[in-house]
Scaffold this active site. Structure first.
Site, PDB file in Angstrom:
ATOM      1  N   CYS A 106      -0.523  -1.300  -2.401  1.00 49.58           N
ATOM      2  CA  CYS A 106      -0.662  -0.061  -1.609  1.00 49.58           C
ATOM      3  C   CYS A 106      -0.419   1.219  -2.401  1.00 49.58           C
ATOM      4  CB  CYS A 106       0.316  -0.055  -0.438  1.00 49.58           C
ATOM      5  SG  CYS A 106       0.003  -1.334   0.757  1.00 49.58           S
ATOM      6  N   HIS A 114       1.241   5.919   0.572  1.00 47.75           N
ATOM      7  CA  HIS A 114       2.287   4.956   0.861  1.00 47.75           C
ATOM      8  C   HIS A 114       3.547   5.791   1.053  1.00 47.75           C
ATOM      9  CE1 HIS A 114       4.100   0.973   0.868  1.00 47.75           C
ATOM     10  NE2 HIS A 114       5.154   1.592   0.364  1.00 47.75           N
ATOM     11  N   HIS A 161      -7.056  -2.192  -0.429  1.00 46.70           N
ATOM     12  CA  HIS A 161      -7.392  -3.263  -1.387  1.00 46.70           C
ATOM     13  C   HIS A 161      -7.748  -4.501  -0.597  1.00 46.70           C
ATOM     14  CE1 HIS A 161      -3.362  -4.242  -0.288  1.00 46.70           C
ATOM     15  NE2 HIS A 161      -2.917  -3.128  -0.846  1.00 46.70           N
TER      16      HIS A 161
END
Ligand SMILES: *[C@@H]1O[C@H](CO)[C@@H](O)[C@H](O)[C@H]1NC(C)=O
Ligand SMILES: *[C@@H]1O[C@H](CO)[C@@H](O)[C@H](O)[C@H]1NC(C)=O
Ligand SMILES: *[C@@H]1O[C@H](CO)[C@@H](O)[C@H](O)[C@H]1NC(C)=O
Ligand SMILES: *[C@@H]1O[C@H](CO)[C@@H](O)[C@H](O)[C@H]1NC(C)=O
Ligand SMILES: *[C@@H]1O[C@H](CO)[C@@H](O)[C@H](O)[C@H]1NC(C)=O
Ligand SMILES: *[C@@H]1O[C@H](CO)[C@@H](O)[C@H](O)[C@H]1NC(C)=O
Length: 512
Positions: A82, A136, A328
């Site tokens: 992340c 994040h 991702h």
């Protein structure tokens, strides 16, 4: 000859139209992000997804968005984790420039005071509003990067939903429970709609377009979603992964033991799974987790639909650029592995689509290899802002630049001449102070990875002479990456060519 008063009226009408025309050029941006969402969406059916999209995914809203977007069928994140992935995308600089490989460091402190995507729009007169998980959160972003936003940031309270005894890897929340405690992502979507009701009308009346960033926490673990989404995935249709074993001849360093799934949740922790290669979860747990993940994907899809409905209601669709990406990929038992944190195709390959009024309404798909660093220059060009220049080799004191390429040419010609190599990397083992770096390169036919010695801070570069492992997967015959051919004599020439290209890096391989 018109009477003067009518002439004046007509003059003003024409003037208004001209001004409106100029204003129309300033498109809003709706910037949507999902967490851990692999490209397991209806729109991705086709030969290029390494594990076939199965079961039939119920993602009508993202499929609809894809049908009026440039759908990047082969987009790759720069790091399958992340914080580093998001930091790289949001600054359009690669991990070796941001120096972010883990969770604890904030790029503005470690690498440079780089301009982010929302910050650039803010500095160009946009109302930049953020909510949920875009950066994040926490140390990785100095708490959601204050310089990026025009207004206070919105975070959903209680974003894990569970506490104590209920700490499960997945929860199908019933209607009563959902009413008592709204799910965090539901609160984020509702907040987005509330903000749109405010900034939407302003964008139409005044020259104050919005940049609205909405980050969802799902389908990240724990898979918490309203129970009603299970019905799209009856138990009988859920299949185990086709390849539950680690690749043959895989070097150990390529492996990740998925501790985040194994140790954080009571239901999985009690199974005492080692996380070693070829020791995966029991079949019934595998099927249950897959079903819960798919349901969480559909839940996220429905919230995205709610937000887009509000845009449509306000008649803003033709004035709004919409981008969507998941940070991702994710493994759902393929290779006997779970989560992300590797350089495998399943972790590096991620969903991305960009809808630009006037360019993509007909729906464009491209098979060209693209990267997350490409999004920043694309949005800037789509909005008609001052284009970003290519970052110099040392860009630590350059506030605004890009290490990617605008994808607008692919909207005009999806098979345009394009870069033929894209790069992903992963640090082992301590993400903050890695000893090894896995550099991975995807070409049309191959994935090639070298795990090399990392010379730590303040040197921050690889020593290519010390290798810990090499991987070579041949996607023409092994799209699931089940055989590592790096030591196979018949691949010697290919390996040597790929190695030279990988070591030359993205800058020397950019032949657009
Ligand atoms: C970083 O840039 C922002 C925006 O230009 C500015 O407000 C801030 O003061 C800068 N921070 C540092 C440490 O230079
Ligand atoms: C709904 O879920 C809550 C929390 O798990 C539980 O206590 C309650 O009994 C459930 N209600 C129904 C009708 O199943
Ligand atoms: C995992 O299983 C595959 C297939 O049986 C085998 O070829 C491979 O060597 C095993 N890997 C490890 C690390 O045990
Ligand atoms: C968990 O598994 C390990 C081997 O991987 C074993 O040594 C240990 O005794 C097991 N613990 C329990 C509580 O079963
Ligand atoms: C999975 O199967 C095992 C062995 O048959 C059983 O003990 C366990 O309760 C099952 N777990 C779930 C969640 O169905
Ligand atoms: C990059 O440039 C900055 C000054 O702009 C300098 O302080 C730094 O040492 C340079 N880094 C490298 C690796 O050369």
């Amino acid at each position: 000859m018109l009477p003067p008063s009518r002439f004046v009226k007509k003059f003003y009408l024409v003037l208004t139209l001209i001004i409106a025309g100029v204003l129309c050029k300033r498109k809003n941006v709706l910037f949507l992000v999902a967490d851990d969402m692999r490209p397991e969406l209806g729109a991705y059916y086709g030969k290029d997804f390494p594990a076939p999209v199965y079961p039939p995914m119920h993602t009508p809203n993202l499929d609809w968005l894809a049908s009026r977007s440039l759908l990047l069928k082969r987009a790759y994140c720069q790091v399958a984790l992340c914080c580093p992935s998001r930091t790289s995308l949001l600054t359009s600089r690669r991990p070796d420039t941001t120096h972010i490989y883990g969770f604890d460091k904030y790029f503005r402190k470690t690498a440079g005071n780089f301009t982010t995507i929302p910050q650039y729009f803010k500095e160009n007169g946009y109302e930049s509003v953020g909510m949920g998980k875009v950066f994040h959160t926490g140390g990785c972003s100095g708490n959601d990067d204050p310089p990026s936003w025009s207004e206070p940031y919105f975070r959903a309270p209680n974003y894990h939903y569970w506490s104590g005894e209920t700490k499960h890897s997945w929860i199908a929340v019933n209607e009563t429970a959902e009413k008592n405690t709204p799910l965090p992502d539901t609160q984020i979507a509702q907040n987005a709609i509330k903000v749109l009701k405010r900034v939407g009308p302003v964008s139409q009346k005044e020259d104050k377009p919005f940049f609205l960033a909405v980050g969802f926490h799902k389908p990240h673990l724990p898979f918490v979603f309203p129970e009603r989404f299970l019905k799209y995935y009856p138990k009988e249709v859920i299949r185990p992964p086709a390849n539950p074993q680690a690749p043959v001849n895989m070097p150990n360093i390529a492996w990740f033991n998925y501790w985040d799934l194994r140790t954080r949740y009571k239901d999985i922790d009690k199974l005492n799974i080692s996380g070693a290669p070829n020791h995966t979860l029991p079949l019934n747990i595998t099927l249950t987790l897959r079903r819960a993940y798919y349901s969480a994907v559909t839940f996220t899809d429905s919230l995205i639909g709610d937000i887009i409905q509000e845009l449509i209601k306000q008649n803003l669709l033709d004035d709004t650029i919409i981008s969507f990406w998941g940070d991702h990929g994710w493994k759902l038992g393929e290779h006997g592995a779970w989560c992300k944190e590797t350089n495998f195709e399943l972790d590096a390959h991620a969903p991305m689509m960009i809808s630009v009024p006037g360019y993509t309404e007909k729906g464009i798909q491209t098979e060209r290899l693209t990267e997350f660093v490409d999004l920043f220059p694309t949005l800037v060009e789509a909005a008609g802002l001052k284009p970003l220049s290519l970052c110099p080799i040392n860009s630590s004191s350059v506030k605004t630049c890009t290490e990617g390429d605008s994808l607008i040419p692919l909207m005009k010609k999806p098979d345009a001449k394009w870069k033929t190599k894209v790069f992903t990397q992963f640090a082992r083992e301590d993400w903050e102070h890695p000893d090894w770096m896995g550099y991975s390169m995807r070409t049309d036919n191959f994935r090639y990875t070298e795990w090399v010695k990392w010379l730590k801070d303040p040197i921050n570069k690889p020593d290519w002479s010390i290798l810990k492992g090499v991987e070579l997967y041949d996607h023409t015959r092994d799209p699931q990456e089940n055989y590592n051919f790096a030591s196979d004599k018949s691949y010697a020439e290919i390996r040597s060519r790929l190695s030279k290209e990988l070591r030359a890096g993205w800058r020397k391989n950019n032949n657009i």
